[in-house]
Enzyme design. Sequence first.
Site, PDB file in Angstrom:
ATOM      1  N   ASN A  76       5.475  -6.523  -2.447  1.00 60.91           N
ATOM      2  CA  ASN A  76       5.612  -5.330  -3.215  1.00 60.91           C
ATOM      3  C   ASN A  76       6.463  -4.420  -3.797  1.00 60.91           C
ATOM      4  O   ASN A  76       6.768  -3.418  -3.096  1.00 60.91           O
ATOM      5  CB  ASN A  76       3.752  -4.374  -2.739  1.00 60.91           C
ATOM      6  CG  ASN A  76       3.625  -4.118  -3.593  1.00 60.91           C
ATOM      7  OD1 ASN A  76       3.785  -3.088  -5.225  1.00 60.91           O
ATOM      8  ND2 ASN A  76       2.657  -2.383  -3.092  1.00 60.91           N
ATOM      9  N   TRP A  77       6.344  -4.662  -4.999  1.00 67.47           N
ATOM     10  CA  TRP A  77       8.475  -4.183  -5.206  1.00 67.47           C
ATOM     11  C   TRP A  77       7.211  -3.038  -6.035  1.00 67.47           C
ATOM     12  O   TRP A  77       8.204  -2.062  -6.775  1.00 67.47           O
ATOM     13  CB  TRP A  77       8.636  -4.880  -6.759  1.00 67.47           C
ATOM     14  CG  TRP A  77       9.174  -5.942  -6.064  1.00 67.47           C
ATOM     15  CD1 TRP A  77       9.751  -6.545  -4.369  1.00 67.47           C
ATOM     16  CD2 TRP A  77      10.213  -7.447  -6.323  1.00 67.47           C
ATOM     17  NE1 TRP A  77      10.863  -7.566  -4.306  1.00 67.47           N
ATOM     18  CE2 TRP A  77      10.603  -7.671  -5.749  1.00 67.47           C
ATOM     19  CE3 TRP A  77      10.267  -7.038  -8.058  1.00 67.47           C
ATOM     20  CZ2 TRP A  77      11.091  -9.268  -6.386  1.00 67.47           C
ATOM     21  CZ3 TRP A  77      10.563  -8.976  -8.563  1.00 67.47           C
ATOM     22  CH2 TRP A  77      11.430  -9.276  -7.753  1.00 67.47           C
ATOM     23  N   LYS A  78       6.543  -2.879  -6.391  1.00 62.35           N
ATOM     24  CA  LYS A  78       5.949  -1.689  -6.917  1.00 62.35           C
ATOM     25  C   LYS A  78       6.641  -0.966  -8.658  1.00 62.35           C
ATOM     26  O   LYS A  78       6.900  -2.161  -9.101  1.00 62.35           O
ATOM     27  CB  LYS A  78       5.732  -0.181  -6.250  1.00 62.35           C
ATOM     28  CG  LYS A  78       5.024  -0.320  -4.947  1.00 62.35           C
ATOM     29  CD  LYS A  78       5.073   0.479  -3.941  1.00 62.35           C
ATOM     30  CE  LYS A  78       4.599   0.101  -2.559  1.00 62.35           C
ATOM     31  NZ  LYS A  78       5.013   1.427  -1.853  1.00 62.35           N
ATOM     32  N   HIS A 133      -4.744  -0.497  -3.656  1.00 59.56           N
ATOM     33  CA  HIS A 133      -3.538  -0.191  -2.539  1.00 59.56           C
ATOM     34  C   HIS A 133      -4.562   0.721  -3.211  1.00 59.56           C
ATOM     35  O   HIS A 133      -4.315   1.932  -3.823  1.00 59.56           O
ATOM     36  CB  HIS A 133      -1.995  -0.811  -3.404  1.00 59.56           C
ATOM     37  CG  HIS A 133      -0.849  -0.088  -3.173  1.00 59.56           C
ATOM     38  ND1 HIS A 133      -0.710   1.344  -2.896  1.00 59.56           N
ATOM     39  CD2 HIS A 133       0.348  -0.748  -2.252  1.00 59.56           C
ATOM     40  CE1 HIS A 133       0.142   1.101  -2.180  1.00 59.56           C
ATOM     41  NE2 HIS A 133       0.012  -0.156  -1.165  1.00 59.56           N
ATOM     42  N   GLU A 158      -2.012   3.270  -3.470  1.00 62.14           N
ATOM     43  CA  GLU A 158      -1.731   3.999  -4.622  1.00 62.14           C
ATOM     44  C   GLU A 158      -2.594   4.467  -5.392  1.00 62.14           C
ATOM     45  O   GLU A 158      -2.670   5.070  -6.537  1.00 62.14           O
ATOM     46  CB  GLU A 158       0.059   3.763  -4.888  1.00 62.14           C
ATOM     47  CG  GLU A 158       1.102   4.383  -3.667  1.00 62.14           C
ATOM     48  CD  GLU A 158       2.064   3.724  -3.676  1.00 62.14           C
ATOM     49  OE1 GLU A 158       2.275   2.752  -4.439  1.00 62.14           O
ATOM     50  OE2 GLU A 158       2.878   3.868  -2.410  1.00 62.14           O
ATOM     51  N   GLU A 215      -3.434  -0.912   5.468  1.00 55.95           N
ATOM     52  CA  GLU A 215      -2.167  -0.384   5.306  1.00 55.95           C
ATOM     53  C   GLU A 215      -2.663   1.060   5.593  1.00 55.95           C
ATOM     54  O   GLU A 215      -2.694   1.639   4.362  1.00 55.95           O
ATOM     55  CB  GLU A 215      -1.837  -0.206   4.065  1.00 55.95           C
ATOM     56  CG  GLU A 215      -1.190  -1.933   3.454  1.00 55.95           C
ATOM     57  CD  GLU A 215      -0.536  -1.515   2.542  1.00 55.95           C
ATOM     58  OE1 GLU A 215       0.431  -2.054   2.495  1.00 55.95           O
ATOM     59  OE2 GLU A 215      -0.921  -1.343   1.486  1.00 55.95           O
ATOM     60  N   GLY A 244       5.323   3.943   2.963  1.00 59.66           N
ATOM     61  CA  GLY A 244       7.195   4.513   2.418  1.00 59.66           C
ATOM     62  C   GLY A 244       7.393   5.853   3.665  1.00 59.66           C
ATOM     63  O   GLY A 244       8.030   6.537   2.217  1.00 59.66           O
ATOM     64  N   SER A 295       6.193   0.913   5.591  1.00 59.95           N
ATOM     65  CA  SER A 295       7.002   1.506   6.544  1.00 59.95           C
ATOM     66  C   SER A 295       7.431   0.008   7.151  1.00 59.95           C
ATOM     67  O   SER A 295       7.924   0.209   8.384  1.00 59.95           O
ATOM     68  CB  SER A 295       7.220   2.660   7.333  1.00 59.95           C
ATOM     69  OG  SER A 295       6.794   3.384   6.187  1.00 59.95           O
ATOM     70  N   GLY A 344       6.512  -2.818   0.821  1.00 57.08           N
ATOM     71  CA  GLY A 344       7.657  -2.461  -0.087  1.00 57.08           C
ATOM     72  C   GLY A 344       8.579  -1.955   0.444  1.00 57.08           C
ATOM     73  O   GLY A 344       9.354  -2.596  -0.509  1.00 57.08           O
ATOM     74  N   GLY A 345       8.973  -1.133   0.812  1.00 59.99           N
ATOM     75  CA  GLY A 345      10.303  -0.416   0.371  1.00 59.99           C
ATOM     76  C   GLY A 345      11.400  -1.792   1.163  1.00 59.99           C
ATOM     77  O   GLY A 345      12.258  -2.014   0.279  1.00 59.99           O
TER      78      GLY A 345
HETATM   79  P1  PGA Z   1       5.802   0.556   2.488  1.00 63.74           P
HETATM   80  O1  PGA Z   1       5.065  -0.205   1.733  1.00 63.74           O
HETATM   81  O2  PGA Z   1       6.517  -0.147   2.885  1.00 63.74           O
HETATM   82  O3  PGA Z   1       7.322   0.791   1.556  1.00 63.74           O
HETATM   83  O4  PGA Z   1       5.701   1.246   3.400  1.00 63.74           O
HETATM   84  C1  PGA Z   1       4.170  -0.926   1.944  1.00 63.74           C
HETATM   85  C2  PGA Z   1       3.041  -0.861   0.817  1.00 63.74           C
HETATM   86  O5  PGA Z   1       3.022  -0.155  -0.337  1.00 63.74           O
HETATM   87  O6  PGA Z   1       1.994  -1.761   0.508  1.00 63.74           O
END
Ligand code: PGA
Length: 264
Positions: free
Chosen positions: A10-12, A100, A102, A172, A178, A218, A239-240
């Site tokens: 997930n590149w956000k 998600h 966010e 999650e 993050g 993470s 994500g990251g």
């Molecule tokens: P992260 O994000 O791997 O950067 O913790 C995960 C996500 O939001 O799906």
Amino acid sequence: MTRVPFVAGNWKMNHTATAAGQWCDALRERLAAAPLPDGLELGVAPAFPALPRVAAEIAAGLPLTLIAQNAHRELSGAFTGAVSVPMLLDVGCRRVILGHSERREIFGETDALIARKLRTAVENGLPPILCIGETEPEREAGRTEVVLEQQLQRGLAEARAEQLDELVVAYEPVWAIGTGRHATPEQVSAAHAFVRATLAGILPPEQAARLRILYGGSVQPGNAEPLARLEEVDGFLVGGASLEAASFEEIARATARAKGLEGA
Ligand code: PGA
């Protein structure tokens, strides 16, 4: 029960279309040098403007499922700035991330809205990755299971079981997203078992047993393997560490190894 392991990035709000093209080039080179075993699904969720660029790479043979990061609840209309399920299908998306944390926290999405979006997605052939997870205060108050159960029940409330054969759930924990603090194998194992048991109360148990439950929060090349060894972990939402093709591919490889895929 064999469930195909799934590693989704997930590149956000990262990577322009140009950067997405470079990421695909890097992934292609790595896979050419050392192919991944069969029996593993890879996916990536670029921002909307980068979707066509990645779709072109997929059409040219890059083994990825194209995932949208979000979709609107309606199919079309006066919703300035929004993107609909038919638009996403047309550009090549085969899944959509919904719920998600966010979107819930920053954009104020409620379980009711997520349920409505999920219904639109499944009715129109775009299977969702439904994200659920507790915050740190909720975990500390011993409310993790209550929160997970509510988010599942409410998020799936508008869909019928027969529309959910392709559902993927991503557990999650919000405190792990993050932050560099991933959940422990014990926490992940307990949460995933609870999610599966809850799904088995909402859907026919045979169907619930077939659905994939991903862990997110993470995930890194260095922690993926022990987590992927857990029976109830069917892969990751990353994500990251998905922003670089190299670390994304290392997580995919660690998952293939942990799941005992031939040639991993
Ligand atoms: P992260 O994000 O791997 O950067 O913790 C995960 C996500 O939001 O799906």
